[in-house]
Design an enzyme around this catalytic site. Structure first.
Site, PDB file in Angstrom:
ATOM      1  N   HIS A 174      29.982  73.292 117.349  1.00 27.50           N
ATOM      2  CA  HIS A 174      30.090  73.350 118.815  1.00 27.50           C
ATOM      3  C   HIS A 174      31.535  73.299 119.324  1.00 27.50           C
ATOM      4  O   HIS A 174      31.859  72.541 120.248  1.00 27.50           O
ATOM      5  CB  HIS A 174      29.271  72.224 119.445  1.00 27.50           C
ATOM      6  CG  HIS A 174      27.795  72.355 119.214  1.00 27.50           C
ATOM      7  ND1 HIS A 174      27.169  73.559 119.034  1.00 27.50           N
ATOM      8  CD2 HIS A 174      26.802  71.422 119.150  1.00 27.50           C
ATOM      9  CE1 HIS A 174      25.867  73.367 118.862  1.00 27.50           C
ATOM     10  NE2 HIS A 174      25.615  72.083 118.924  1.00 27.50           N
ATOM     11  N   HIS A 178      23.605  73.232 126.253  1.00 33.36           N
ATOM     12  CA  HIS A 178      22.953  72.313 125.321  1.00 33.36           C
ATOM     13  C   HIS A 178      22.023  71.311 126.011  1.00 33.36           C
ATOM     14  O   HIS A 178      21.977  70.145 125.625  1.00 33.36           O
ATOM     15  CB  HIS A 178      24.018  71.592 124.491  1.00 33.36           C
ATOM     16  CG  HIS A 178      23.561  71.184 123.127  1.00 33.36           C
ATOM     17  ND1 HIS A 178      22.601  70.213 122.918  1.00 33.36           N
ATOM     18  CD2 HIS A 178      23.919  71.624 121.904  1.00 33.36           C
ATOM     19  CE1 HIS A 178      22.413  70.059 121.625  1.00 33.36           C
ATOM     20  NE2 HIS A 178      23.201  70.912 120.985  1.00 33.36           N
ATOM     21  N   GLU A 218      18.891  76.852 122.543  1.00 37.27           N
ATOM     22  CA  GLU A 218      20.272  77.256 122.821  1.00 37.27           C
ATOM     23  C   GLU A 218      20.409  78.738 122.496  1.00 37.27           C
ATOM     24  O   GLU A 218      20.371  79.127 121.333  1.00 37.27           O
ATOM     25  CB  GLU A 218      21.230  76.451 121.938  1.00 37.27           C
ATOM     26  CG  GLU A 218      21.084  74.957 122.060  1.00 37.27           C
ATOM     27  CD  GLU A 218      21.534  74.244 120.789  1.00 37.27           C
ATOM     28  OE1 GLU A 218      22.603  74.573 120.257  1.00 37.27           O
ATOM     29  OE2 GLU A 218      20.795  73.372 120.312  1.00 37.27           O
TER      30      GLU A 218
HETATM   31  C1  BGC Z   1      22.472  71.603 116.379  1.00 39.23           C
HETATM   32  C2  BGC Z   1      22.119  70.337 115.661  1.00 39.23           C
HETATM   33  C3  BGC Z   1      23.053  69.291 116.115  1.00 39.23           C
HETATM   34  C4  BGC Z   1      22.934  69.130 117.604  1.00 39.23           C
HETATM   35  C5  BGC Z   1      23.895  68.112 118.105  1.00 39.23           C
HETATM   36  C6  BGC Z   1      22.362  71.384 117.836  1.00 39.23           C
HETATM   37  O1  BGC Z   1      22.766  72.519 118.512  1.00 39.23           O
HETATM   38  O2  BGC Z   1      21.663  72.671 115.977  1.00 39.23           O
HETATM   39  O3  BGC Z   1      22.187  70.490 114.294  1.00 39.23           O
HETATM   40  O4  BGC Z   1      22.821  68.076 115.494  1.00 39.23           O
HETATM   41  O5  BGC Z   1      23.206  70.353 118.219  1.00 39.23           O
HETATM   42  O6  BGC Z   1      23.357  67.398 119.105  1.00 39.23           O
END
Ligand code: BGC
Length: 386
Positions: A141, A215, A350
């Site tokens: 991210h 998210h 997402e």
């Molecule tokens: C991911 C997860 C990750 C989470 C974090 C998601 O987008 O796919 O693996 O732990 O984000 O909060």
């Protein structure tokens, strides 16, 4: 002498009153230019910066609250079958928990690259880049100080049909290891059809990679201490991307048919989540990218919560969606409706390009070059089924 000072005091008082009125008028004018958008104080970061909250409302009474820190959606209400509007997105109860890491990425805008990049490295146009390693050996991210931790400039879009916020953030060349100065704009619009539309745009001055997403974790029950296993989900995807132990796609594009990953027909999230499946073990549940059927802006998923009657439909022009069943929620924080943020009390859809695309040449490209414009759109639309 005495008379003169009394006169001076009177003059000073008159000027003061005039000044105050002017200030009041100014703030009124500012409120008006924000159209239907209410602005309020939200909190103060440990560095002393104040964070504002922007509340979008539509004619039905649906409300979305967004802060200028991380572009985070802190609240979003949706009606149930009795017309009751309740908050359906997970979030913290204390503002400072958003400011101090937000390791769950609750409600945040994600960039410059949503999802994982293997070994926090990629090569672009012959140059290799090391980006922030914040998830074991990988980058997740956008790195530790990704877009979810940044202050976004916010203004309202005048003359828009529905309340619309325009958020902008400029990411410096080299930020979190990524090449190129990236100017990002995100529009949040709340329509009278109870849809939250999110449009993303970005431009760069050097070749870079971009994969922006949102998210938010949803729990359509409106009760954040309940799990989401009873939500019925349908995803328009015939294939998904299996992952390795560190959740990086192996490169295989696997048919979902006959497996726990088959959501082509609606089924409860909990139905197959505990199946004896190597991929479910690796993800600790669902934490995978589905390869969406079709292209262009289209309906890609529907989620229905039978008890409340709430339905959420997702539309996007992206090729993939990460369906994450909240497997890393660990009960460490209070929820907004009591209890803790326990395992699987929220799910994310997402919309995005595929994880690790910069290292996987068979995936649709995430490269952005100078002169090109990155554009992407996703809609979360709420309704009821009785
Ligand atoms: C991911 C997860 C990750 C989470 C974090 C998601 O987008 O796919 O693996 O732990 O984000 O909060």
């Amino acid at each position: 002498m005495r008379k003169t000072s009394i006169n001076l005091i009177i003059l000073f008082a008159v000027l003061c009153i005039f000044g105050c009125n002017k200030k009041e008028n100014q703030s009124k004018a500012q409120q008006e230019t924000m159209e239907n958008i209410r602005i309020s104080d939200y909190g103060v970061t440990s560095k002393g910066d104040s964070v504002k909250k922007y509340t979008l409302a539509n004619k039905n009474g649906m409300k979305v609250e967004i802060i200028n820190f991380g572009g985070i959606i802190t609240s979003l209400t949706a009606p149930d079958k009795n017309g009751k509007y309740e908050d359906v997105v997970l979030g913290f109860t204390r503002p400072e928990d958003y400011f101090n890491g937000n390791s769950y990425y609750f409600g945040a805008l994600i960039g410059r690259y949503g999802n994982r990049i293997a070994n926090a490295k990629f090569t672009l146009e012959g140059t290799s880049y090391d980006i922030d390693k914040n998830d074991g050996s990988n980058s997740l991210h956008g790195g530790k100080d990704g877009f979810h931790t940044k202050f976004w400039n916010i203004e309202s879009v005048k003359d828009a049909k529905f309340p619309t916020l325009k958020l902008t953030y400029t990411s410096a060349d080299g930020e979190e290891g990524y090449p190129g100065k990236l100017t990002t704009t995100v529009f949040y619009t709340l329509t009278d059809e109870n849809a939250l539309e999110i449009s993303y745009e970005a431009e760069t001055d050097k070749p870079t990679v971009v994969n922006l997403t949102q998210h938010s974790y949803f729990n359509l029950s409106g009760n954040f201490s309940k799990t989401i296993l009873d939500h019925e989900m349908q995803i328009n995807a015939d294939k998904f991307l299996p992952v390795n132990e560190t959740l990086i796609p192996t490169g295989e594009q696997k048919a979902v048919k006959g497996s726990a990953f088959d959501f082509t027909a609606s089924k409860p999230i909990g139905k197959d989540i505990s199946a004896d499946d190597d991929q479910l073990k690796k993800g600790k549940g669902y934490d995978h990218n589905w390869i969406l059927n079709g292209n262009g802006l289209r309906s890609i998923a529907k989620v229905y919560h039978p008890e409340s009657g709430r339905v959420m439909e997702v539309l996007t022009d992206e090729p993939g969606v990460q369906f994450y069943s909240g497997n890393f929620l660990d009960g460490k924080f209070d929820t907004k409706t009591g209890g803790k943020n326990e395992f699987r009390t929220g799910f994310c859809l997402e919309t995005q390009h595929f994880p690790d695309s910069p290292n996987q040449s068979s995936f649709p490209s995430t490269e952005l070059k100078p002169g090109q414009k990155y554009q992407s759109k996703t809609i979360y639309k709420f309704s009821v089924k009785k």
